[in-house]
Design a protein around this motif. Structure first.
Motif, PDB file in Angstrom:
ATOM      1  N   ARG A  16       0.966  -1.217  -0.076  1.00 12.01           N
ATOM      2  CA  ARG A  16      -0.108   0.204   0.111  1.00 12.01           C
ATOM      3  C   ARG A  16       0.899   1.024  -0.044  1.00 12.01           C
ATOM      4  O   ARG A  16       2.077   1.118   0.315  1.00 12.01           O
ATOM      5  N   PRO A  17       0.365   2.458  -0.237  1.00 12.98           N
ATOM      6  CA  PRO A  17       1.323   3.554  -0.567  1.00 12.98           C
ATOM      7  C   PRO A  17       2.225   3.925   0.716  1.00 12.98           C
ATOM      8  O   PRO A  17       1.825   3.530   1.833  1.00 12.98           O
ATOM      9  N   GLY A  18       3.606   3.833   0.391  1.00 15.37           N
ATOM     10  CA  GLY A  18       4.515   4.014   1.641  1.00 15.37           C
ATOM     11  C   GLY A  18       5.185   2.753   2.086  1.00 15.37           C
ATOM     12  O   GLY A  18       5.950   2.853   2.783  1.00 15.37           O
ATOM     13  N   THR A  51       4.241   5.180  -7.937  1.00 16.50           N
ATOM     14  CA  THR A  51       3.714   4.149  -7.203  1.00 16.50           C
ATOM     15  C   THR A  51       4.063   3.889  -5.859  1.00 16.50           C
ATOM     16  O   THR A  51       3.063   3.457  -5.159  1.00 16.50           O
ATOM     17  N   VAL A  52       5.333   4.082  -5.248  1.00 13.78           N
ATOM     18  CA  VAL A  52       5.524   3.920  -4.023  1.00 13.78           C
ATOM     19  C   VAL A  52       4.974   5.033  -3.111  1.00 13.78           C
ATOM     20  O   VAL A  52       4.485   4.415  -2.023  1.00 13.78           O
ATOM     21  N   ILE A  59      -3.950   3.664  -8.923  1.00 16.94           N
ATOM     22  CA  ILE A  59      -2.941   2.430  -9.080  1.00 16.94           C
ATOM     23  C   ILE A  59      -3.771   1.249  -8.328  1.00 16.94           C
ATOM     24  O   ILE A  59      -4.256   1.548  -7.013  1.00 16.94           O
ATOM     25  N   VAL A  60      -3.679  -0.114  -8.800  1.00 15.29           N
ATOM     26  CA  VAL A  60      -4.156  -1.028  -7.966  1.00 15.29           C
ATOM     27  C   VAL A  60      -2.936  -1.600  -7.171  1.00 15.29           C
ATOM     28  O   VAL A  60      -2.122  -2.212  -7.685  1.00 15.29           O
ATOM     29  N   THR A 118       4.856   0.911 -17.144  1.00 13.03           N
ATOM     30  CA  THR A 118       5.679  -0.012 -16.608  1.00 13.03           C
ATOM     31  C   THR A 118       5.738   0.309 -14.738  1.00 13.03           C
ATOM     32  O   THR A 118       6.092   1.279 -14.619  1.00 13.03           O
ATOM     33  N   GLY A 119       5.450  -0.678 -13.949  1.00 12.14           N
ATOM     34  CA  GLY A 119       5.346  -0.499 -12.467  1.00 12.14           C
ATOM     35  C   GLY A 119       4.464   0.554 -11.973  1.00 12.14           C
ATOM     36  O   GLY A 119       4.639   0.804 -11.011  1.00 12.14           O
ATOM     37  N   VAL A 120       3.492   0.804 -12.734  1.00 14.43           N
ATOM     38  CA  VAL A 120       2.439   1.595 -12.411  1.00 14.43           C
ATOM     39  C   VAL A 120       1.015   0.766 -12.786  1.00 14.43           C
ATOM     40  O   VAL A 120       0.319   0.638 -11.663  1.00 14.43           O
TER      41      VAL A 120
END
Ligand code: ZN
Ligand code: ZN
Length: 341
Positions: A16-18, A51-52, A59-60, A118-120
């Motif tokens: 999850r974010p973070g 993403t991070v 973003i899923v 990519t990565g998202v």
């Protein structure tokens, strides 16, 4: 090295974010039009923050970040042509265009209306294995090691393409704003493309490295008025700004020559403010530039080999991705950090 009899592979995912954590994910076969890649290296890019940290686009989660990926094709999905097992390939930020929208039909593949990142939108390269659309693949020349090629797939192509389309001609003054992951490559490209190359960064500490990479001039924007210093040199035909602090970009417009162009490739969260007076007085323009197509990436890799341009990288094992990402976000990376699997 992944044990290929294993049914799982290691990845660093954002749960999850973070929250970045190492997990084992199930190994799945590539779908139609996809290949599976055994990842060897993946650069850490500032855009991974999308993403991070989350919050920029939908973003899923969980999601594996990373879009400067180099590895070998390990499995081919149905309908994939032109690629073979064990081919060394790369994947950048654009995860494959649709081929049927209006922009694709006009040949504007980077502007595809159904472009995935990519990565998202798909899992990226902070992992031992990754699935990729075959039409997102870039062929990697033998002359480049995986860790050398990885940063060229986002940082490299971004500045290479911006410089190519900038309109600058040999001998023109081209300023590179920021000497970090993108900027240290941009300085090399600009020099080797034949421009009078000016590096602009805060402080004196980047002066030596920037000149070693090919900059003819260095401007310390913390110690002097960078726009005035550019005008002393004759004014910049082009400024490529790679920084992610938009407030640092605005004052540079005054350092453009008449009809000059500011190209923004660093993606900060805040808006860039530009004085209309500065725009109008010298008839200057401001534009952005988004990476490039797969064949443009191959062009930038070929140019890098031809002209001996290399990313300065620091390699870090996948397991230490969290700390490496944090250092990149604090601007403590020595140019580019690349994860190795
Ligand atoms: Zn990137
Ligand atoms: Zn499309």
């Amino acid at each position: 090295m992944t044990d290929m009899s294993a049914k799982t592979y290691r990845a660093i995912q954002v749960s999850r974010p973070g929250y970045l954590e190492m997990v084992d994910l199930p190994l799945v076969p590539p779908g139609p039009g996809q290949v599976r890649i055994r990842v060897e290296a993946c650069g850490i890019c500032h855009t991974d923050a999308m993403t991070v940290e989350g919050g920029v686009t939908d973003i899923v989660y969980p999601r594996v970040p990373g879009h400067e990926v180099v590895g070998c094709i390990d499995a081919l999905g149905e309908g994939v042509t032109g690629w073979a097992l064990d081919r060394r390939v790369g994947v950048g930020f654009l995860a494959g265009n649709c081929g049927s929208c209006a922009e694709c039909r006009r040949g504007h593949f980077t502007a595809c209306r159904d472009q995935r990142w990519t990565g998202v939108h798909h899992d990226g390269g902070y992992a031992e294995m990754m699935l990729a659309q075959a039409n997102a693949l870039v062929s990697i020349p033998d002359a480049l090691a995986a860790v050398e090629a990885a940063p060229l797939l986002c940082a490299g192509i971004t500045v290479f393409k911006a410089l190519k389309k900038s309109g600058a001609r040999p001998g023109d003054i081209v300023a590179i704003h920021g000497v970090g992951g993108l900027g240290h490559l941009a300085v090399q490209f600009a020099r080797k493309m034949g421009f009078r190359t000016v590096a602009i960064a805060r402080g004196r500490e980047k002066e030596g490295p920037a000149k070693a990479l090919g900059a003819h001039h260095y401007i310390n924007s913390a110690g002097e008025d960078a726009a005035a210093a550019l005008l002393v040199l004759g004014g910049a035909r082009v400024i490529v700004s790679t920084v992610t602090a938009p407030k640092a970009i605005s004052p540079l417009v005054a350092g453009l020559a008449p009809h000059g162009r500011l190209m923004v490739v660093g993606v900060g969260a805040e808006p860039v403010e530009i004085s209309p007076f500065a725009l109008v007085q010298n008839d200057v323009s401001v534009s952005g530039s988004l990476t490039g197509t797969t064949i443009e990436s191959e062009d930038s890799l070929a140019f890098s080999v031809l002209q001996d341009i290399r990313a300065l990288v620091e390699t870090v094992p996948l397991a230490e991705a969290r700390q490496a990402y944090d250092r990149m976000m604090r601007n403590q990376a020595q140019f580019r950090i690349v994860l190795t699997m």
